[in-house]
Motif scaffolding. Sequence first.
Motif, PDB file in Angstrom:
ATOM      1  N   GLU A 177      33.977  30.326  48.238  1.00  0.00           N
ATOM      2  CA  GLU A 177      34.490  31.647  48.609  1.00  0.00           C
ATOM      3  C   GLU A 177      33.345  32.548  49.103  1.00  0.00           C
ATOM      4  O   GLU A 177      33.528  33.363  50.004  1.00  0.00           O
ATOM      5  CB  GLU A 177      35.175  32.311  47.405  1.00  0.00           C
ATOM      6  N   PHE A 197      34.334  41.279  47.719  1.00  0.00           N
ATOM      7  CA  PHE A 197      35.282  40.165  47.775  1.00  0.00           C
ATOM      8  C   PHE A 197      36.340  40.264  46.673  1.00  0.00           C
ATOM      9  O   PHE A 197      37.527  40.025  46.925  1.00  0.00           O
ATOM     10  CB  PHE A 197      34.532  38.825  47.662  1.00  0.00           C
ATOM     11  N   GLU A 199      37.461  42.848  45.182  1.00  0.00           N
ATOM     12  CA  GLU A 199      38.316  44.038  45.276  1.00  0.00           C
ATOM     13  C   GLU A 199      39.778  43.658  45.521  1.00  0.00           C
ATOM     14  O   GLU A 199      40.698  44.267  44.998  1.00  0.00           O
ATOM     15  CB  GLU A 199      37.848  44.936  46.433  1.00  0.00           C
ATOM     16  N   LYS A 200      39.968  42.630  46.310  1.00  0.00           N
ATOM     17  CA  LYS A 200      41.331  42.242  46.709  1.00  0.00           C
ATOM     18  C   LYS A 200      42.181  41.736  45.539  1.00  0.00           C
ATOM     19  O   LYS A 200      43.401  41.684  45.627  1.00  0.00           O
ATOM     20  CB  LYS A 200      41.275  41.186  47.818  1.00  0.00           C
ATOM     21  N   PHE A 201      41.524  41.376  44.436  1.00  0.00           N
ATOM     22  CA  PHE A 201      42.276  40.847  43.285  1.00  0.00           C
ATOM     23  C   PHE A 201      42.634  41.934  42.286  1.00  0.00           C
ATOM     24  O   PHE A 201      43.226  41.657  41.256  1.00  0.00           O
ATOM     25  CB  PHE A 201      41.465  39.746  42.593  1.00  0.00           C
ATOM     26  N   LYS A 202      42.248  43.157  42.588  1.00  0.00           N
ATOM     27  CA  LYS A 202      42.499  44.252  41.638  1.00  0.00           C
ATOM     28  C   LYS A 202      43.977  44.535  41.472  1.00  0.00           C
ATOM     29  O   LYS A 202      44.753  44.422  42.389  1.00  0.00           O
ATOM     30  CB  LYS A 202      41.795  45.520  42.119  1.00  0.00           C
TER      31      LYS A 202
END
Lengths: 202, 202
Positions: A177, A197, A199-202
């Motif tokens: 990743e 990177f 941030e998108k899983f928050k």
Amino acid sequence: MTSASTATNITWHDGHVTPKERAQLLKQKGLTIWFTGLSASGKSTIASALEQHLLHKGVNAYRLDGDNIRFGLNKNLGFSPEDRTENIRRIAEVSKLFADSATVAITSFISPYRADRDSARKLHADASIPFIEVYADVPVSVAEERDPKGLYKKARTGEIKEFTGISAPYEAPENPEIHIRTDLVSIAEAVQQITAFIEKFK
Amino acid sequence: MTSASTATNITWHDGHVTPKERAQLLKQKGLTIWFTGLSASGKSTIASALEQHLLHKGVNAYRLDGDNIRFGLNKNLGFSPEDRTENIRRIAEVSKLFADSATVAITSFISPYRADRDSARKLHADASIPFIEVYADVPVSVAEERDPKGLYKKARTGEIKEFTGISAPYEAPENPEIHIRTDLVSIAEAVQQITAFIEKFK
């Protein structure tokens, strides 16, 4: 289905808390950031800076590394191929538990074998937990020049056998990743790249 | 010694974060709450209610039990005496890691042997992490009457060998931090007793 006791102000429901509930209550989602790379590639330095940065933002992050694993959970393992695989298997299971607890689990181990890392990835995928492989990439020559613990020197003289990158293979990730050339970017830049990177899983 | 990058707003220091720093940053201290008791003694019910209660208060708490350990980290262990001891050893190590991460680790296993529990206690003491042993105490006759999974019945017919309380020993704690007669108090009362006790470690 909620059981409540007004006398004690304690509320719970039957069965166990779900991952969704946990994330809502703690306002945080768990995931695993899996570093891989040669000895002296900068894995632990970046992992430690990342952990501190997240903690300063109030995010529960926890690093698993040789210091707290090799002398604890995995102290009954040696360096045979079977034991190396079991070492990584246990680390993968524990990082999954931390991620399941809504913590950002950060692992910092050479983890040289693709099959072992892929098993760790699958374990997380099966539980729908994000797994972010971070390749701390550096030419062997640079790692050998750094050699903060004198390990490469001992590997060259044969004092240490089967040393990754010298006398044992390192199987680089084919599709990590995140790919960081640690000899070319600063620690802060590396941490920023990873935090952007995730941030998108928050 | 702080390294900072104003460009990226990322701050860290050399070396690793200390337990004190972590507790300050997360406003939470870790500890381990170790349940022990017969099958069907109510360990898991109370542990789950406790976990939920703490999460509702915004406290990161995480429960280790058969569901997430026996089929994961410890799936390569059987029920021989050596494997039972290794089972508890690994659980103790993992609960210590969670407590070190400033989480309230809650373990819910029969853990019938005093020596194994004492090892878990020592592991925590050596790391200056509080270890609270909770004895979920119930007469065998009551546990056998509850028998939600039909295990006692199978133990009586011999279908299950070496079943704790029937055909294998349960070594009751001699001096647990908390002693709960689960047939005499409610779940809410049990949770309240434990949360009152751990207040002092805040």
